[in-house]
Design a protein around this motif. Structure first.
Motif, mmCIF file in Angstrom:
data_model
loop_
_atom_site.group_PDB
_atom_site.id
_atom_site.type_symbol
_atom_site.label_atom_id
_atom_site.label_comp_id
_atom_site.label_asym_id
_atom_site.label_seq_id
_atom_site.Cartn_x
_atom_site.Cartn_y
_atom_site.Cartn_z
ATOM 1 N N TYR A 195 0.832 -1.202 0.000
ATOM 2 C CA TYR A 195 0.000 0.000 0.000
ATOM 3 C C TYR A 195 0.865 1.250 0.000
ATOM 4 O O TYR A 195 0.633 2.186 -0.769
ATOM 5 C CB TYR A 195 -0.923 -0.026 1.223
ATOM 6 C CG TYR A 195 -1.742 1.224 1.431
ATOM 7 C CD1 TYR A 195 -2.979 1.383 0.805
ATOM 8 C CD2 TYR A 195 -1.307 2.240 2.274
ATOM 9 C CE1 TYR A 195 -3.751 2.519 1.002
ATOM 10 C CE2 TYR A 195 -2.065 3.380 2.475
ATOM 11 C CZ TYR A 195 -3.282 3.509 1.847
ATOM 12 O OH TYR A 195 -4.045 4.648 2.051
ATOM 13 N N PHE A 196 1.880 1.268 0.854
ATOM 14 C CA PHE A 196 2.722 2.456 0.958
ATOM 15 C C PHE A 196 3.708 2.586 -0.207
ATOM 16 O O PHE A 196 4.132 3.692 -0.523
ATOM 17 C CB PHE A 196 3.419 2.519 2.312
ATOM 18 C CG PHE A 196 2.478 2.949 3.416
ATOM 19 C CD1 PHE A 196 1.930 4.223 3.406
ATOM 20 C CD2 PHE A 196 2.135 2.082 4.432
ATOM 21 C CE1 PHE A 196 1.054 4.631 4.406
ATOM 22 C CE2 PHE A 196 1.257 2.485 5.436
ATOM 23 C CZ PHE A 196 0.711 3.762 5.415
ATOM 24 N N ILE A 197 4.034 1.491 -0.857
ATOM 25 C CA ILE A 197 4.808 1.584 -2.103
ATOM 26 C C ILE A 197 3.910 2.178 -3.192
ATOM 27 O O ILE A 197 4.312 3.091 -3.917
ATOM 28 C CB ILE A 197 5.360 0.207 -2.524
ATOM 29 C CG1 ILE A 197 6.475 -0.231 -1.562
ATOM 30 C CG2 ILE A 197 5.863 0.250 -3.966
ATOM 31 C CD1 ILE A 197 6.921 -1.670 -1.753
ATOM 32 N N GLU A 198 2.686 1.678 -3.276
ATOM 33 C CA GLU A 198 1.732 2.147 -4.289
ATOM 34 C C GLU A 198 1.423 3.639 -4.113
ATOM 35 O O GLU A 198 1.284 4.367 -5.094
ATOM 36 C CB GLU A 198 0.443 1.322 -4.194
ATOM 37 C CG GLU A 198 -0.570 1.623 -5.271
ATOM 38 C CD GLU A 198 -1.793 0.753 -5.146
ATOM 39 O OE1 GLU A 198 -2.896 1.300 -4.994
ATOM 40 O OE2 GLU A 198 -1.635 -0.484 -5.199
ATOM 41 N N THR A 199 1.324 4.092 -2.874
ATOM 42 C CA THR A 199 1.039 5.500 -2.621
ATOM 43 C C THR A 199 2.312 6.356 -2.627
ATOM 44 O O THR A 199 2.257 7.548 -2.369
ATOM 45 C CB THR A 199 0.306 5.685 -1.271
ATOM 46 O OG1 THR A 199 1.129 5.189 -0.210
ATOM 47 C CG2 THR A 199 -1.044 4.988 -1.271
ATOM 48 N N GLN A 200 3.441 5.715 -2.878
ATOM 49 C CA GLN A 200 4.752 6.357 -2.978
ATOM 50 C C GLN A 200 5.216 6.973 -1.662
ATOM 51 O O GLN A 200 5.999 7.923 -1.653
ATOM 52 C CB GLN A 200 4.768 7.382 -4.119
ATOM 53 C CG GLN A 200 4.491 6.746 -5.452
ATOM 54 C CD GLN A 200 4.506 7.720 -6.604
ATOM 55 O OE1 GLN A 200 4.552 8.924 -6.426
ATOM 56 N NE2 GLN A 200 4.480 7.183 -7.813
ATOM 57 N N TYR A 201 4.747 6.431 -0.543
ATOM 58 C CA TYR A 201 5.223 6.866 0.762
ATOM 59 C C TYR A 201 6.624 6.291 1.026
ATOM 60 O O TYR A 201 7.431 6.917 1.672
ATOM 61 C CB TYR A 201 4.223 6.404 1.836
ATOM 62 C CG TYR A 201 4.484 6.942 3.216
ATOM 63 C CD1 TYR A 201 4.262 8.285 3.520
ATOM 64 C CD2 TYR A 201 4.942 6.108 4.232
ATOM 65 C CE1 TYR A 201 4.487 8.782 4.783
ATOM 66 C CE2 TYR A 201 5.159 6.593 5.509
ATOM 67 C CZ TYR A 201 4.943 7.924 5.778
ATOM 68 O OH TYR A 201 5.154 8.412 7.045
ATOM 69 N N ILE A 202 6.836 5.077 0.520
ATOM 70 C CA ILE A 202 8.158 4.462 0.542
ATOM 71 C C ILE A 202 8.464 3.964 -0.867
ATOM 72 O O ILE A 202 7.569 3.873 -1.706
ATOM 73 C CB ILE A 202 8.297 3.299 1.569
ATOM 74 C CG1 ILE A 202 7.392 2.118 1.180
ATOM 75 C CG2 ILE A 202 8.044 3.783 2.982
ATOM 76 C CD1 ILE A 202 7.698 0.841 1.919
ATOM 77 N N LYS A 203 9.740 3.599 -1.081
ATOM 78 C CA LYS A 203 10.136 3.076 -2.396
ATOM 79 C C LYS A 203 10.379 1.595 -2.345
ATOM 80 O O LYS A 203 10.640 1.017 -1.369
ATOM 81 C CB LYS A 203 11.407 3.780 -2.875
ATOM 82 C CG LYS A 203 11.166 5.238 -3.110
ATOM 83 C CD LYS A 203 12.438 5.914 -3.542
ATOM 84 C CE LYS A 203 12.168 7.395 -3.688
ATOM 85 N NZ LYS A 203 13.203 8.149 -4.225
#
Length: 118
Positions: free
Chosen positions: A110-118
């Motif tokens: 989820y956080f990769i998809e939202t670009q919060y992390i790489k």
């Protein structure tokens, strides 16, 4: 890098960033992160929530997180702005540790998809 090690590193990055941003550096646990995702998905970031709404927010997050795995699909947004999902497939019976790994993997994705992390 082994898949498990990569998941652990990415999970640690999510926990670290969210804890710094939302918990003054105290370490957020899995449930707290699921709650934050629910608030994000609802989009009512400034609102204070009562206990029963907190459980609803966690449900929203879990549905959102498990949608890419085929367990849920988005259905509609009600008049109060709350998203609703419908179950597509029964969740498998998982041991507690397996559930935790699935949710951590879904959160990292989820956080990769939202670009919060790489």
């Amino acid at each position: 890098m082994a898949r498990d090690e990569e998941l652990k590193q990415r999970w640690d990055e999510v926990v670290s960033k969210l804890s710094a941003q939302f918990a003054d550096g105290d370490t957020l646990d899995l449930d707290a992160i699921i709650y934050l995702i629910g608030v994000q998905e609802l989009g009512q970031l400034e609102r204070k929530f009562k206990k029963d709404h907190k459980l609803d927010l966690m449900h929203i997050a879990i549905c959102k997180l498990l949608t890419p795995y085929g367990y849920y699909e988005f259905d509609f947004v009600d008049k109060d702005g709350w998203p609703h999902y419908k179950a597509k497939e029964t969740l498998p019976h998982l041991k507690a540790g397996e559930q935790s790994i699935l949710m951590k993997e879904a959160i990292v994705n989820y956080f990769i998809e939202t670009q919060y992390i790489k």
